[in-house]
Write a protein that holds these residues in place. Structure first.
Motif, short mmCIF file in Angstrom:
data_model
loop_
_atom_site.label_atom_id
_atom_site.label_comp_id
_atom_site.label_asym_id
_atom_site.label_seq_id
_atom_site.Cartn_x
_atom_site.Cartn_y
_atom_site.Cartn_z
N THR A 135 0.83 -1.21 0.00
CA THR A 135 0.00 0.00 0.00
C THR A 135 0.86 1.25 0.00
O THR A 135 1.79 1.37 0.80
CB THR A 135 -0.89 0.03 1.26
N LEU B 81 -0.37 4.32 0.50
CA LEU B 81 -0.84 5.16 1.63
C LEU B 81 -1.77 4.30 2.47
O LEU B 81 -2.66 3.64 1.93
CB LEU B 81 -1.60 6.39 1.12
N GLY B 82 -1.58 4.34 3.77
CA GLY B 82 -2.47 3.59 4.64
C GLY B 82 -1.82 2.33 5.16
O GLY B 82 -0.60 2.17 5.11
N LYS B 83 -2.66 1.43 5.66
CA LYS B 83 -2.17 0.28 6.39
C LYS B 83 -2.17 -0.96 5.50
O LYS B 83 -3.15 -1.21 4.79
CB LYS B 83 -3.08 0.06 7.59
N ILE C 100 2.66 0.73 7.58
CA ILE C 100 1.85 1.95 7.66
C ILE C 100 2.53 3.01 6.82
O ILE C 100 3.64 3.46 7.14
CB ILE C 100 1.70 2.43 9.11
N ALA C 101 1.88 3.38 5.72
CA ALA C 101 2.46 4.38 4.83
C ALA C 101 1.71 5.69 5.01
O ALA C 101 0.48 5.72 5.00
CB ALA C 101 2.38 3.91 3.39
N THR C 102 2.46 6.76 5.23
CA THR C 102 1.83 8.06 5.46
C THR C 102 2.51 9.11 4.60
O THR C 102 3.70 9.00 4.29
CB THR C 102 1.95 8.48 6.93
N PRO C 103 1.76 10.16 4.22
CA PRO C 103 2.41 11.23 3.44
C PRO C 103 3.33 12.03 4.34
O PRO C 103 3.06 12.21 5.53
CB PRO C 103 1.23 12.08 2.96
N MET D 150 -6.86 -4.48 -1.21
CA MET D 150 -6.26 -3.27 -0.61
C MET D 150 -7.33 -2.44 0.07
O MET D 150 -8.39 -2.19 -0.51
CB MET D 150 -5.57 -2.47 -1.72
N LYS D 151 -7.07 -1.98 1.26
CA LYS D 151 -8.04 -1.21 2.02
C LYS D 151 -8.10 0.21 1.49
O LYS D 151 -7.09 0.76 1.07
CB LYS D 151 -7.62 -1.17 3.49
N ASP D 152 -9.29 0.77 1.54
CA ASP D 152 -9.41 2.17 1.16
C ASP D 152 -8.63 3.00 2.17
O ASP D 152 -8.81 2.87 3.36
CB ASP D 152 -10.89 2.56 1.20
N LYS D 153 -7.76 3.86 1.65
CA LYS D 153 -6.88 4.59 2.57
C LYS D 153 -7.67 5.53 3.47
O LYS D 153 -7.33 5.74 4.62
CB LYS D 153 -5.81 5.36 1.80
N TRP E 196 -9.08 3.81 6.37
CA TRP E 196 -8.04 3.52 7.35
C TRP E 196 -7.71 4.74 8.20
O TRP E 196 -7.57 4.65 9.40
CB TRP E 196 -6.79 3.04 6.62
N PHE E 197 -7.61 5.90 7.54
CA PHE E 197 -7.28 7.11 8.28
C PHE E 197 -8.34 7.43 9.32
O PHE E 197 -8.05 7.91 10.40
CB PHE E 197 -7.13 8.30 7.34
#
Lengths: 225, 661
Positions: free
Chosen positions: A167, A169-171, A180-183, B1-4, B7-8
């Motif tokens: 992924t 962005l996200g988990k 865990i990818a984050t901007p 893949m999960k929707d980001k 997840w946030f």
């Protein structure tokens, strides 16, 4: 030739007129400047983070992508990735990391030019910059996909781990790792710059479109830009 | 893949849920009633529960202090955390140790430095560790240790906790009086013990008085290089009195050091000929001699060249020492063990095993007596004897078999009582007197210990700034303290809480030490050390504490046959493979096998073990080692990683193939 340039640059504003309507003419210029600053600052800040969590790494493993480099526990992550046959992350986006900073400088120059152009041509210079954060993420995703789907079938754990798309962005997860990818702050600044640029274009149009129309009427050239 | 976005949105919620769960779990399960139930089931008293609460470390919490204990005839150093009393690790010093890969291909050249006359001696009898000091306080950089059996001193670097150097004393074969450091680690003091002729040459014991020598060696420490500088070191000849433990002066006594002696009777034993055995002969006199040595003056004498080369080593002869006023003695209770300098350097505490007192000497009085030549005479070697009454400050009856003394921060001193099996707490006077509620120079309390206590160690208790808090009694016998483990019983290291005044100083933990017999130990605040978690860079040579220029690197692995016929193997190790995995040699090849552990992760240690060739190495992350051997045995040898490194650890192996001639 000069008339071609004039047509692209569009109507000029007299100093009197500018000081009379400083807000109207100043706003697009100011916003373009703000975007330039945001982009320049972002070059020095991380664009993207990836954290890997697993029991035997109580502090996690961290990887940070800048415009021109990849830092953090990359060697360790590469070492782990070799088990599933993933190529070294240093081999990913090599071109992007080489030219990234120059592209950013180019963007800044384009925005600088856009500030002098009072026609719709300005939008052509601004648009690539607006889409840049999206392009960044799409590029990142494509690299992840490329790396994740092209695992070495001879790798030690290739029987246990099927190709997958990490992924961007996200988990996500792979094996005992939670990813865990984050901007990064840099990417957020670039995104803010995009919003600022859209606003800049709006105010640009509001300030200069009437003048362009006036000029077109005066010169009687219906095909003028 | 999960929707980001999903997840946030979930992240804060998950975090909150987690916190809540944690809180409920904690409040659910444990109440004081549960503690009482467990205590009842296990028969624990309130005192036991308090002791447990003072010592128990939950998983992940770390000890406040580190105790560096000698390993006795294990020949190593053992490091124990306080207050948990967990054995954290051993440090291989004089004895080969396979877990650390010490002496099985790696470290051999250091062990060989210490071979007496080049003869392999693969164990040691470590007694007194000495942490390096700056201004009389531990600085956490190095630790030194002696080997009593062969008179050797080792240097351990506390960045990577590895032995860097072993020096062999050329003059003597026993050095119970080491190691003690001067306040800025200028010198490491190594006192000889059992007198022998110089260099342990053959001389009949009938010539004991004339030919057998006592000595003390001052090894110059080069802190920058992290090595003893043999070329700047010297020794002082002493009467053959079996000099024993020493301690360096500090502050008020800076520039001096003090040594006990056991056998001022010059007994030579001979029980087989119906002569008095040593145990009787060497205890005949009511007093032995406390040696007072001016090392700063001795250093000048050495630098002025007033030495004699003996066995290639500069020695200030006894006569020179007397002429230059370097050496004085004063009577001390017979058969003494410890000589311990108080934190301000003003008092020197001595106890003799056969005298129930501690004797406290005053440095001020000693200096006065030396200046005014207040001598009660000279011994038979001409050494001036300072008049006992003129240098003693106090004598306190503390109990039977007093051995060693350590100091607290508040004016209390502690002395181990071997025969009483107890630790005495007593008050000091002079500038320390105001620190304690009790009158000066009095016995306050005795804590029973189990059993036969030797040394004791108080947290930083032999420095200029003792911490107090904890005292460890290093008991020689454990008798009934632990479940039976056969006829060889472990030592019992007992932790005593000395944080409170007066008569409250309970034992709060018993630690079985079943891997060696610690004698002395020093306890240092853990945060004083700057240990490396991994070697600073890949390709690190611990022997020189720098990058090894020819360290094998990733992508450069090879087996290289040189023009002279020798073979260099450049190998890397990373989870979970060695590279190369096939190594082909010919019988008789001289091999230098270089291996780099290219890992950077904490704890990613690899072993390297070769069967039949007696090789095992421990490669900590970043480390490069070189193992030299002759491939004299032909055959097929699976080598492997001997430290469980990863899920594919068993597959981390290779084949060494030695083709017959």
């Amino acid at each position: 030739m000069s008339s071609f340039l004039d047509r692209i640059l569009g109507p000029r504003i007299s100093i009197d007129e500018r000081s009379k309507h400083s807000l109207r003419y100043g706003t697009p210029g100011f916003l373009l400047l703000a975007a330039r600053v945001l982009l320049l600052v972002s070059v020095f800040l991380p664009y993207w983070h990836m954290e890997l969590q697993a029991p035997q790494y109580p502090d996690g493993l961290h990887m940070t992508a800048y415009m021109n480099s990849l830092t953090g526990d990359v060697a360790e992550i590469d070492g782990l990735n070799h088990y599933i046959g993933m190529r070294s992350l240093y081999e990913a986006a090599e071109l992007e990391r080489t030219v990234g900073v120059f592209i950013m400088i180019l963007f800044v120059v384009m925005l600088e030019l856009a500030a002098y152009i009072h026609t719709r041509w300005a939008a052509l210079l601004v648009a690539p910059v607006v889409f840049f954060p999206v392009v960044f993420l799409v590029d990142l995703h494509l690299w992840m996909r490329h790396f994740g789907l092209n695992l070495d079938p001879e790798a030690p754990l290739s029987n246990a781990v099927k190709p997958f798309v990490p992924t961007a962005l996200g988990k996500g997860g792979i094996g005992q790792f939670v990813t865990i990818a984050t901007p990064g702050v840099g990417l957020i600044l670039a995104a803010v710059a995009s919003v600022v640029l859209v606003a800049a274009l709006f105010f640009h149009r509001r300030a200069y479109l009437p003048l362009v129309k006036q000029q077109r009427l005066a010169s009687g050239t219906p095909n003028g830009c | 893949m999960k929707d980001k976005r999903t997840w946030f949105r979930f992240l804060p919620a998950t975090a909150a849920a987690f916190t809540l769960c944690g809180a409920t779990a904690a409040s659910n399960a444990q109440s004081m009633r549960d503690v009482e139930t467990v205590a009842k089931e296990r028969g624990l008293t309130n005192a036991d529960l308090i002791a447990a609460a003072k010592t128990y470390l939950p998983s992940g919490q770390k000890d406040e202090y580190l105790m560096f204990a000698s390993g006795g005839h294990a020949g190593q150093i053992f490091v124990v955390g306080l207050p948990s009393m967990r054995l954290l690790r051993s440090i291989a010093v004089f004895t080969p140790e396979p877990w650390q890969g010490w002496g099985f291909g790696v470290g051999n050249e250091i062990l060989e430095e210490g071979f007496p006359n080049g003869k392999a001696n693969l164990w040691g009898d470590t007694h007194h560790p000495a942490l390096s000091e700056t201004n009389g306080d531990y600085d956490g950089e190095f630790v030194f240790i002696n080997d009593k059996i062969n008179a050797r001193v080792a240097v351990i670097d506390l960045r990577d906790w590895e032995t860097k150097q072993i020096v062999k004393n050329p003059l003597t074969l026993s050095d119970h009086g080491g190691t003690f450091v001067t306040p800025n680690t200028e010198y490491i003091i190594e006192g000889g013990q059992y007198a022998v002729p110089w260099g342990s040459d053959y001389v009949p014991i009938s010539k004991y008085k004339e030919e057998y020598k006592g000595s003390v060696t001052l090894w110059k420490f080069d802190r920058k290089r992290g090595r003893i500088d043999k070329d700047q070191s010297f020794a002082i000849e002493l009467p053959p009195y079996w000099q024993d433990l020493s301690d360096a002066g500090k502050l008020a006594s800076d520039g001096y050091f003090f040594m006990n002696s056991l056998n001022t009777e010059l007994a030579t034993g001979g029980i087989q000929d119906k002569k008095p055995p040593f145990e009787a002969g060497a205890s005949r006199n009511a007093t032995d001699f406390l040696h007072i040595i001016d090392w700063k003056k001795a250093e000048q004498v050495y630098k002025a060249g007033k030495t004699q080369e003996i066995k290639g080593f500069p020695v200030i002869m006894l006569q020179t020492a007397l002429d230059e006023g370097l050496l004085h003695v004063t009577p001390e209770p017979r058969s003494p063990h410890g000589v311990d300098v108080a934190p301000k350097g003003d008092f020197i505490v001595v106890s003799g095993k056969l005298d129930p007192h501690v004797t406290i000497y005053s440095m001020e009085k000693i200096k006065k007596a030396i200046a005014s030549k207040t001598f009660s005479g000279n011994d038979e070697f001409g050494v001036p004897i300072l008049d006992f009454d003129s240098v003693v400050e106090a004598r306190i009856e503390v109990g039977l078999g007093p051995l060693h003394t350590q100091f607290g921060p508040d004016g209390y001193a502690y002395t181990s009582l071997y025969l009483d099996s107890a630790v005495a707490r007593w008050t000091m006077g002079g500038p320390y007197g105001s620190g304690t509620p009790e009158p000066d120079w009095t016995l306050v309390h005795k804590t029973p210990v189990h059993y036969n206590v030797g040394h004791i160690a108080v947290a930083e208790g032999d420095t200029v700034a003792p911490d107090g808090k904890y005292l460890v009694a290093l008991n020689k016998w454990s008798v009934d303290r632990f479940v039976q483990t056969g006829p060889l019983l472990p030592q019992n290291l007992q932790l005593i809480d000395i944080s409170e005044d007066g008569t409250n100083a309970p034992v709060i933990y018993d630690m079985a030490m079943g891997v060696g017999e610690p004698h002395y130990a020093q306890i240092v605040k853990a945060d004083k050390l700057n240990s490396w978690a991994t070697y600073p860079e890949v390709g690190w040579d611990p022997h020189v504490q720098n990058i090894k220029p020819m360290a094998p690197k990733k992508g450069m692995e090879r087996v290289q046959r040189n023009e002279d016929g020798s073979v260099d193997i450049y190998m890397t190790a990373i989870r979970s493979h060695f590279n190369p995995e096939h190594v082909n040699l010919k019988q008789g090849d001289t091999v230098r096998w270089h291996i780099t552990n290219t890992e950077r992760a904490l704890d990613a240690t690899h072993g390297f073990a070769v069967p039949m060739y007696n090789i095992t190495a421990s490669l900590e992350p970043g480390e490069t080692v070189t193992i030299e051997f002759v491939a004299d045995t032909p055959g097929t040898f699976p080598f492997y990683c001997s430290e469980f490194c990863s899920a594919l650890h068993l597959e981390m192996m290779g084949y060494l193939m030695v083709e017959p001639e």
